[in-house]
Each structure stands twice: as C-alpha cells, then as structure tokens.
Enzyme design. Sequence first.
Site, PDB file in Angstrom:
ATOM      1  N   ASN A   9      -0.131  12.232   2.918  1.00 12.10           N
ATOM      2  CA  ASN A   9      -0.703  12.136   4.339  1.00 12.10           C
ATOM      3  C   ASN A   9       0.171  13.141   5.433  1.00 12.10           C
ATOM      4  O   ASN A   9       0.987  12.435   5.840  1.00 12.10           O
ATOM      5  CB  ASN A   9      -0.849  10.385   3.945  1.00 12.10           C
ATOM      6  CG  ASN A   9      -1.393  10.205   4.674  1.00 12.10           C
ATOM      7  OD1 ASN A   9      -1.264   9.970   6.108  1.00 12.10           O
ATOM      8  ND2 ASN A   9      -1.712   9.534   3.924  1.00 12.10           N
ATOM      9  N   ARG A  43     -12.497  37.890  41.914  1.00  9.49           N
ATOM     10  CA  ARG A  43     -12.060  37.050  42.842  1.00  9.49           C
ATOM     11  C   ARG A  43     -11.442  35.617  42.479  1.00  9.49           C
ATOM     12  O   ARG A  43     -10.588  35.726  43.135  1.00  9.49           O
ATOM     13  CB  ARG A  43     -12.739  37.330  44.338  1.00  9.49           C
ATOM     14  CG  ARG A  43     -11.980  36.511  45.414  1.00  9.49           C
ATOM     15  CD  ARG A  43     -13.386  36.180  46.181  1.00  9.49           C
ATOM     16  NE  ARG A  43     -14.764  36.654  46.250  1.00  9.49           N
ATOM     17  CZ  ARG A  43     -15.563  36.154  46.920  1.00  9.49           C
ATOM     18  NH1 ARG A  43     -15.777  34.159  47.431  1.00  9.49           N
ATOM     19  NH2 ARG A  43     -16.968  36.168  46.239  1.00  9.49           N
ATOM     20  N   TYR A  46     -16.634  37.313  42.386  1.00  7.87           N
ATOM     21  CA  TYR A  46     -16.186  36.254  41.426  1.00  7.87           C
ATOM     22  C   TYR A  46     -15.665  36.911  40.358  1.00  7.87           C
ATOM     23  O   TYR A  46     -14.250  36.225  39.957  1.00  7.87           O
ATOM     24  CB  TYR A  46     -17.346  35.504  41.030  1.00  7.87           C
ATOM     25  CG  TYR A  46     -17.802  34.188  41.647  1.00  7.87           C
ATOM     26  CD1 TYR A  46     -17.923  34.736  43.419  1.00  7.87           C
ATOM     27  CD2 TYR A  46     -18.920  33.480  41.989  1.00  7.87           C
ATOM     28  CE1 TYR A  46     -18.644  33.988  44.011  1.00  7.87           C
ATOM     29  CE2 TYR A  46     -19.452  32.728  42.460  1.00  7.87           C
ATOM     30  CZ  TYR A  46     -18.999  32.749  44.189  1.00  7.87           C
ATOM     31  OH  TYR A  46     -19.508  32.756  44.589  1.00  7.87           O
ATOM     32  N   PHE A 106      -1.989   9.182  11.300  1.00 10.03           N
ATOM     33  CA  PHE A 106      -2.239  10.464  10.357  1.00 10.03           C
ATOM     34  C   PHE A 106      -3.539  10.776  11.047  1.00 10.03           C
ATOM     35  O   PHE A 106      -4.004  12.643  10.771  1.00 10.03           O
ATOM     36  CB  PHE A 106      -2.602  10.503   9.214  1.00 10.03           C
ATOM     37  CG  PHE A 106      -3.334   9.150   8.908  1.00 10.03           C
ATOM     38  CD1 PHE A 106      -4.234   8.997   9.504  1.00 10.03           C
ATOM     39  CD2 PHE A 106      -2.920   7.081   8.569  1.00 10.03           C
ATOM     40  CE1 PHE A 106      -5.880   8.248   8.957  1.00 10.03           C
ATOM     41  CE2 PHE A 106      -3.872   7.273   8.217  1.00 10.03           C
ATOM     42  CZ  PHE A 106      -4.991   6.703   8.826  1.00 10.03           C
ATOM     43  N   GLU A 141     -12.971   5.197   5.565  1.00  8.93           N
ATOM     44  CA  GLU A 141     -12.029   6.151   5.909  1.00  8.93           C
ATOM     45  C   GLU A 141     -13.262   6.630   7.381  1.00  8.93           C
ATOM     46  O   GLU A 141     -14.144   6.997   6.420  1.00  8.93           O
ATOM     47  CB  GLU A 141     -11.727   7.178   5.104  1.00  8.93           C
ATOM     48  CG  GLU A 141     -10.840   6.387   5.417  1.00  8.93           C
ATOM     49  CD  GLU A 141      -9.512   7.461   3.997  1.00  8.93           C
ATOM     50  OE1 GLU A 141      -9.977   8.780   4.357  1.00  8.93           O
ATOM     51  OE2 GLU A 141      -8.907   7.245   3.294  1.00  8.93           O
ATOM     52  N   HIS A 188      -6.160  15.262  -5.354  1.00  3.97           N
ATOM     53  CA  HIS A 188      -6.496  15.535  -3.631  1.00  3.97           C
ATOM     54  C   HIS A 188      -6.324  17.298  -3.378  1.00  3.97           C
ATOM     55  O   HIS A 188      -7.033  17.138  -2.391  1.00  3.97           O
ATOM     56  CB  HIS A 188      -5.587  15.025  -3.004  1.00  3.97           C
ATOM     57  CG  HIS A 188      -5.915  13.076  -2.693  1.00  3.97           C
ATOM     58  ND1 HIS A 188      -5.995  12.000  -3.778  1.00  3.97           N
ATOM     59  CD2 HIS A 188      -5.955  11.871  -1.681  1.00  3.97           C
ATOM     60  CE1 HIS A 188      -5.674  11.545  -3.346  1.00  3.97           C
ATOM     61  NE2 HIS A 188      -6.258  11.437  -2.037  1.00  3.97           N
ATOM     62  N   TYR A 240       0.767  -0.917  -0.341  1.00  4.63           N
ATOM     63  CA  TYR A 240      -0.048  -0.380   0.447  1.00  4.63           C
ATOM     64  C   TYR A 240       0.898   1.210   0.688  1.00  4.63           C
ATOM     65  O   TYR A 240       1.903   1.474   0.800  1.00  4.63           O
ATOM     66  CB  TYR A 240      -0.911   0.424   1.363  1.00  4.63           C
ATOM     67  CG  TYR A 240      -1.526   1.626   0.932  1.00  4.63           C
ATOM     68  CD1 TYR A 240      -3.293   1.441   0.512  1.00  4.63           C
ATOM     69  CD2 TYR A 240      -1.488   2.164   2.394  1.00  4.63           C
ATOM     70  CE1 TYR A 240      -3.915   2.392   0.507  1.00  4.63           C
ATOM     71  CE2 TYR A 240      -2.259   3.983   1.921  1.00  4.63           C
ATOM     72  CZ  TYR A 240      -2.801   3.923   1.100  1.00  4.63           C
ATOM     73  OH  TYR A 240      -3.920   4.421   1.448  1.00  4.63           O
TER      74      TYR A 240
END
Length: 545
Positions: A209, A296, A293, A353, A439, A93, A63
Amino acid sequence: MREFLPGPDEADVVLDGASLTVEEVVRVAREDATVAVSDDAREAVREARARVEDVVESGEAVYGINTGFGELVDTRIETDRVDELQTNLVRSHAAGVGRELDRDETRAMLVTRVNALVKGYSGVREVVVDYLLALLNAGVTPVVPSRGSLGASGDLAPLAHAMLVLLSEGEATVDSELGPRRISGEEALDLLELEPLTLRAKEGLALINGTQLTVGVAALVVRDAEQLLRAADAAGALTTEVTMGTTAASDPALQRVRPHSGQAASAANVKRLCADSEIVESHRNCDRVQDAYSIRCLPQVHGAARDAVAHLRDAVAIELNSATDNPLVFPAGEVDHRTSGTDHADVVSGGNFHGEPLALRLDYAADALTELAAIAERRVDRLLNPNVQEDHLPPFLARESGVESGYMIAQYTAASLVAECRGEGRPSTDNAVVSGNQEDHVSLSATAAFTARRTLGHARTVTAIELLCAAQAAEFVDDDLAHGEGTGAAYEAVRAVVPELEGDRSPRPDIVAANDLVATGALDDALAAALGDDWAAGGEAAGDR
C-alpha cells in the site's frame, strides 16, 4: 544474507526515510548502487513495530492489523489467522497484467518502498526491510506486470507482485553471463540463502500500500526529462545557427522583463551554445527582420517545459521521503484523534496512498514534453521544407534532390510521434470506482507515470531527428565559418555516430544512433567537455539571467 546487507558506511546510498533524492534513485535503479539503512532509521522501524505489537496484544479491532480490507473492513479476523490474512493479501492483490516492468522501473519501486518503510510509520519488522535490501543488493529483480494500479490505495497490484518473491512465490530475474535469467521466487530465495518470509500483523498491507511504482517511475522521468531539455536546447541552438537565425531572442534583457526561471535558463543555454559562432556573426546585418516562432520563441516554449519538469521534481522530492501506506502507526500523542482507542499507539487510517499529488504533475509534464516535441518538429520542417527553408539548404537536405529524398520521411516520423503524444490523454482526470464503492475516487497515478515516460521517449526521438537534420544542414554552410562552442560540440557528437548523408539510405539507423546519443548521456558529456562540467549538472546556471 549478511553479504547483501552493507553497513551505512559501506553502501553507495543510505536510506533514512528523509533524504532520498532523484539522483540516488537513478543510481540504484540503473547503476546497481548498493543500499543500506541508517542506524537511526532502523531504530525507528523497531519502535514502530513495537507499537503494532501493542495493538495486537490489546485485541482491539484495528484496520490493517486484524480486519479485512477495502469493502471487507468490517470483517474481524481472529488472532490466530492474522498472519494468514497478511499473506493472502499479497497473493490476492498480485493481479497485474500487461508488459513487465523494465528492470530500472522495478528497482526504483523497491528502493523507494524501502525508504518509505524505514521512515518509521509502517510497523514492519526489521527483517522485512532486510529481505528487500538483499534483493536490491544481490541484483534479484522481481517480475512485475505493469498494469493493475489505480494509484489508490497506492500501487497495490505491482507492489504485490514484487513482494511475492519474499514469500518464495512469483518470479524474478537475475543477471548472468548470457543476460537476465528468469527464475522462480523459490530459486531467488535459495540464491540468497533465505527462508520464505512469514508475514506478521500489518506487514502485507505495509508492503503493497503506497505510491512507490508511481514515484519510482516519476523519478526516472524527472532525470530523463531534464537531460532531454538540455538536448533540446542544443538541437534548437544548432538549428538556429544553420538556418542563419539570430540569437537576439535569447538576449538576457528580454528574459529580465519576463523573468520565468525556465525561460531564462533556456535562453542562457542558447547564448552559451552559440558563443563565438562565426556562422551567427556572418549575417548579423542581414535584411531578415525576425525568425519564425519555432526559433524565436525557443526560450519561451523550452522554458515552460523546463518549469513543468521542475514542478514535477518538487513533488517527487517530497513523495520520495513520505509515508504513503495505510494505516500509519504513530507514537501516542502525535495525532489529535485516536482511531485505535488504545493507550499505547495511534493507528490512523487516512489517504496518503492517493497518488493525485504526482498524477496531476505527471500529466502536466507530459503536456509540456509534448510541446517540446511539437516545436522541435516545426524546426525540422524549417530545415527540410523547400517552401520555407533558407536558400543555402537543398530540399530535404539531399545532395541530389529529386532523385534523392534525403531526410524527408524522418520528418513524417517526427510528426507521427507528436500526434501520438497529443493523443495520449491525461489519466489524472479520469476515475474508476472499485472495492464495492469503498474506493470511489482514484488517481490513476501509475498510468500517468507510464504516459509521461512514453511521451518523453517520443519527444526524445523527435529531438534526435532535429539533431540529425541540423547536423546535415551544417554540411551546406560555408566551411570557413566556425560553429559556436556548444553547437560545434553538438555537431561533432552527431557526426561521431552518424556519417554525413551523401546519398539516400535508410534513416532508421541514423535516428536510433542520434536517440542513443541523447539517452545515454553522450551528448551531455560532449557538451560538458566543450562548455564546462556544470552543463551536464544542469546546464541552467550559465549566462546573465
């Protein structure tokens, strides 16, 4: 290209895959620090590339080297088309949309990507690293749309847009006398006297990637958030002083019995900022039992925000020096399970990734910065609101209240920004399913990074509004009483860029000037001059913890 490739002893920042810091990322991203790669890291790059070449020569299906991607993982690619596969990967991409990344965001992404590549597990050739270094050192910045990353498999679309320039495609900007000039990718390489890069096995995937958009932006967020925290302590201390509040809530004894480090640091800062304040001393024996507050509990709220940012810094420090692409190439024998089946290398497909380690902490930091803005807005109200402000302060800090509105609407602006912070959402808890269900869980870490950066910007503006209002409130305090060492410096820093409000005017220029005072580091510089250089370095070591 050689003029843009300084040696390790000539560069401002030397990358070795193991020691890059937040501060160095900021220097490269914003100050154009020159970048080089250490000799040892270059050797690691060469060794990793040799392992990839061994796999290519073996002819086995691995791969990222000779298969398709995502859902197409089972598609085998012929040897004579492997280079085409890698080039097509980058082109396909580059599908980003939306606003273009700021220059510092893109440069942060590039320098962190180079550092990941030279760690020695990505398998790219040395020339690929050199092309990226040339872009950085020549000030050639790829044009990158900001939207498109899901934070798994890394920040694919933004990184792909950046890498198009290496192929003589896409667009870039370069500096000119008239400001940034937009040029084509072809012109960018011509400027560097480089030929278009032909990507080899695995290189396209290695370039796109990874989590480098996320971690690059996160590094900028960490730096700016730490600066903002110091400004918030200064603004809160000045408000405490001019509203005749007490610094007793910042006493070291209180912090010792609840020893959160952020709380102790903020409390120490308030004490340090208000040291020798005649204003605070003037009402030491008054009949007020305790402050509201928002004054403080400043150490507790600011301190919790400081701890959240520190938590983010820890993750960023690790991620900056991590190998985050997929697959990763290991020397034979380093992993237990051999996915490649070759005698020469282990090419392991995993999930480094995935941006979740950053996404969750970015969302946490965004929540914390929202609270920082929220408590600052409440202090602004105490400075302006005639129903709660001290007797010596006129309504809305106007000289002629009624005919004048003073800073009334500045508080509206602060309140609207707090509302926006609260409405941002927390991207890390969302999900999208892509690539044919291969994915099926993503981090949305880049979205979380952008959300944190927007939230930080809003919180900084709210803090700037508090500084403005606190400085204006100081005009109604007895002139014979001196400010503290730090609060006086904060007041003078505001007055150096914003004049006293002596009649109504548009508050917008005042807000912008005060915001710039924080963003540019000018407030830090003023406080360091008054309190010591360690203030700008962190401002957290002062005082008795």
